[in-house]
Motif scaffolding. Structure first.
Motif, mmCIF file in Angstrom:
data_model
loop_
_atom_site.group_PDB
_atom_site.id
_atom_site.type_symbol
_atom_site.label_atom_id
_atom_site.label_comp_id
_atom_site.label_asym_id
_atom_site.label_seq_id
_atom_site.Cartn_x
_atom_site.Cartn_y
_atom_site.Cartn_z
ATOM 1 N N TRP A 37 40.073 44.394 40.029
ATOM 2 C CA TRP A 37 41.131 44.321 41.034
ATOM 3 C C TRP A 37 40.678 43.528 42.253
ATOM 4 C CZ3 TRP A 37 45.762 45.045 39.527
ATOM 5 C CH2 TRP A 37 46.067 45.986 38.542
ATOM 6 N N THR A 38 39.381 43.612 42.572
ATOM 7 C CA THR A 38 38.866 42.819 43.697
ATOM 8 C C THR A 38 38.949 41.326 43.397
ATOM 9 O OG1 THR A 38 37.341 44.606 44.302
ATOM 10 C CG2 THR A 38 36.867 42.408 45.165
ATOM 11 N N VAL A 39 38.589 40.946 42.164
ATOM 12 C CA VAL A 39 38.681 39.538 41.762
ATOM 13 C C VAL A 39 40.124 39.063 41.791
ATOM 14 C CG1 VAL A 39 38.379 37.943 39.838
ATOM 15 C CG2 VAL A 39 36.576 39.584 40.382
ATOM 16 N N ALA A 40 41.061 39.888 41.315
ATOM 17 C CA ALA A 40 42.485 39.512 41.326
ATOM 18 C C ALA A 40 42.989 39.326 42.750
ATOM 19 C CB ALA A 40 43.306 40.581 40.609
ATOM 20 N N THR A 41 42.563 40.221 43.653
ATOM 21 C CA THR A 41 42.973 40.096 45.055
ATOM 22 C C THR A 41 42.405 38.829 45.682
ATOM 23 O OG1 THR A 41 43.057 42.518 45.257
ATOM 24 C CG2 THR A 41 42.966 41.246 47.302
ATOM 25 N N ALA A 42 41.134 38.525 45.383
ATOM 26 C CA ALA A 42 40.500 37.324 45.940
ATOM 27 C C ALA A 42 41.183 36.057 45.437
ATOM 28 C CB ALA A 42 39.013 37.308 45.590
ATOM 29 N N ILE A 43 41.524 36.032 44.150
ATOM 30 C CA ILE A 43 42.214 34.864 43.587
ATOM 31 C C ILE A 43 43.580 34.682 44.249
ATOM 32 C CG2 ILE A 43 43.289 33.934 41.494
ATOM 33 C CD1 ILE A 43 41.002 35.195 39.904
ATOM 34 N N ALA A 62 44.454 35.639 47.275
ATOM 35 C CA ALA A 62 44.250 35.166 48.645
ATOM 36 C C ALA A 62 43.893 33.683 48.671
ATOM 37 C CB ALA A 62 43.162 35.993 49.323
ATOM 38 N N LEU A 63 43.036 33.256 47.744
ATOM 39 C CA LEU A 63 42.665 31.842 47.686
ATOM 40 C C LEU A 63 43.867 30.962 47.333
ATOM 41 C CD1 LEU A 63 39.177 32.018 45.917
ATOM 42 C CD2 LEU A 63 39.641 31.402 48.299
ATOM 43 N N ALA A 64 44.693 31.441 46.400
ATOM 44 C CA ALA A 64 45.894 30.676 46.043
ATOM 45 C C ALA A 64 46.817 30.545 47.243
ATOM 46 C CB ALA A 64 46.613 31.360 44.878
ATOM 47 N N LEU A 65 46.942 31.627 48.005
ATOM 48 C CA LEU A 65 47.782 31.591 49.198
ATOM 49 C C LEU A 65 47.194 30.654 50.237
ATOM 50 C CD1 LEU A 65 50.417 33.116 49.901
ATOM 51 C CD2 LEU A 65 49.025 34.752 51.169
ATOM 52 N N TRP A 66 45.869 30.612 50.315
ATOM 53 C CA TRP A 66 45.177 29.769 51.304
ATOM 54 C C TRP A 66 45.317 28.286 50.980
ATOM 55 C CZ3 TRP A 66 42.192 30.924 55.691
ATOM 56 C CH2 TRP A 66 41.438 29.870 56.196
ATOM 57 N N TYR A 67 45.051 27.928 49.720
ATOM 58 C CA TYR A 67 45.013 26.516 49.357
ATOM 59 C C TYR A 67 46.365 25.958 48.909
ATOM 60 C CZ TYR A 67 39.919 26.622 49.591
ATOM 61 O OH TYR A 67 38.629 26.736 50.029
ATOM 62 N N LEU A 68 47.230 26.807 48.401
ATOM 63 C CA LEU A 68 48.499 26.337 47.848
ATOM 64 C C LEU A 68 49.698 26.806 48.673
ATOM 65 C CD1 LEU A 68 47.792 27.031 44.059
ATOM 66 C CD2 LEU A 68 47.516 24.874 45.301
#
Length: 355
Positions: free
Chosen positions: A12-18, A20-26
């Motif tokens: 779940w931590t990896v899913a949350t990080a992904i 957040a990164l998608a929201l950041w870059y895309l």
């Protein structure tokens, strides 16, 4: 055999990080899809009601889309040009309003406006900033908005995304439910239901309240003859989702403009003030209790914090997802607190004896 808790937390931590990164870059790329999803979520109850009346999902979606297109076209031709013109005129009139305020303060409180006083220097700096930067600021806002929200996205992609998401909303929910981990599916369904209830009460309910109050303020202020009444009503309605802030900010802005425009005509100034008082009475006693409910679990301070953090980290798209994320965190936090208070860590030996 179920996965150990440590591994589950890792996934779940990896899913949350992904996410957040998608929201950041895309952020700019996924913006039309976030907007389309928000529109579909907002309109899903309407489609369900039409289905209950006998319409198919396709027919319900088409009818809603046609009404949406009609409202959009009317807004573009009737409301948006006036709103933009009044906004530009308000910035152009700001220096003259400042000069009038300067003259008023000079006449009433000459001792406060000594050339070397702090108040004098502050007012001069404010006036120069408004005069030099007002129009530039407005143009920057519009130009940046148009760079973030491309015209093609607004006019083509967002409606198309909203149409297909609204059409397949129930199917998507069913497929997501089917993908839930079986061990935790009941708890996730319960939490998702509570999150949906909170969002439905706040977004759908408060969104409707903002539209109603914004239209009321704009129409009422224009009826009494206040210049820039449409802009003031738009701002006051848009800020209504924060309790008292919309009426307070809009009221101060409207009364300030009324004092400059109608100085000496205290009846009209009183009418302008009365419009916002009546708006607060209608909101507190009729609109909010019936459309939002007394409590949706979103404290104003928590909401402002979420908007500030997500807006700073992820820009405009972050502000769009701030409310759903804030609602989800609030529901999960209440669930965790409930489990904590029901457990041995909280109850200690007393809980052991009561078992």
């Amino acid at each position: 055999m179920a996965l150990p808790v440590k591994e589950q937390v890792g996934y779940w931590t990896v899913a949350t990080a992904i996410s957040a990164l998608a929201l950041w870059y895309l952020g700019d790329v996924i913006l039309p899809f976030v907007l389309g999803g928000a529109i579909a979520y907002f309109l899903d109850p309407v489609a369900d009601k039409l289905e209950d009346l006998g319409a198919s999902r396709v027919l319900a979606t088409v009818l809603i889309s046609l009404v949406g297109v009609l409202v959009f076209v009317l807004s573009v031709f009737l409301v948006v040009p006036t709103l933009i013109n009044q906004s530009l005129a308000l910035f152009e009139a700001a220096p003259q309003a400042f000069n009038d305020l300067w003259a008023f303060l000079t006449g009433r409180f000459p001792q406060l406006l000594d050339e070397n006083s702090t108040l004098n220097q502050s007012l001069m700096q404010v006036g120069q900033t408004i005069e030099a930067r007002g129009g530039e600021l407005l143009n920057a806002v519009f130009s940046s908005a148009m760079s973030i929200i491309n015209v093609v996205m607004l006019l083509v992609i967002v409606p198309v995304v909203a149409f297909y998401l609204l059409l397949d909303w129930d199917n998507m929910v069913a497929k997501i439910d089917d993908m839930l981990p079986r061990d935790h599916a009941p708890v996730i369904r319960t939490l998702a239901g509570q999150i949906d209830k909170t969002l439905a009460s706040f977004i759908r309910g408060m969104g409707t309240v903002c539209l109603i109050l914004g239209a009321y303020y704009a129409i009422a202020l224009m009826v009494v003859g206040l210049q820039f009444g449409l802009v003031v009503g738009f701002v006051a309605g848009g800020l209504t989702f924060i309790p008292y802030i919309g009426a307070l900010f809009g009221g101060i802005l409207a009364i300030g403009l009324a004092l400059f425009q109608f100085w000496g005509d205290w009846v009209v100034i009183g009418l302008v003030a009365g419009i916002f008082v009546l708006g607060q009475v209608i909101e507190g006693n009729i609109l909010t209790p019936n459309l939002v409910g007394q409590s949706v679990g979103l404290h104003p301070v928590w909401l402002i914090f979420a908007l500030s953090v997500f807006g700073t980290l992820f820009g405009f798209v972050g502000m769009l997802v701030a409310v759903p994320v804030a609602a989800a965190i609030g529901v999960v936090a209440r669930f965790a607190i409930g489990n904590y208070k029901g457990g041995r860590l909280y109850q200690g030996h007393a809980g052991k004896h009561n078992e």
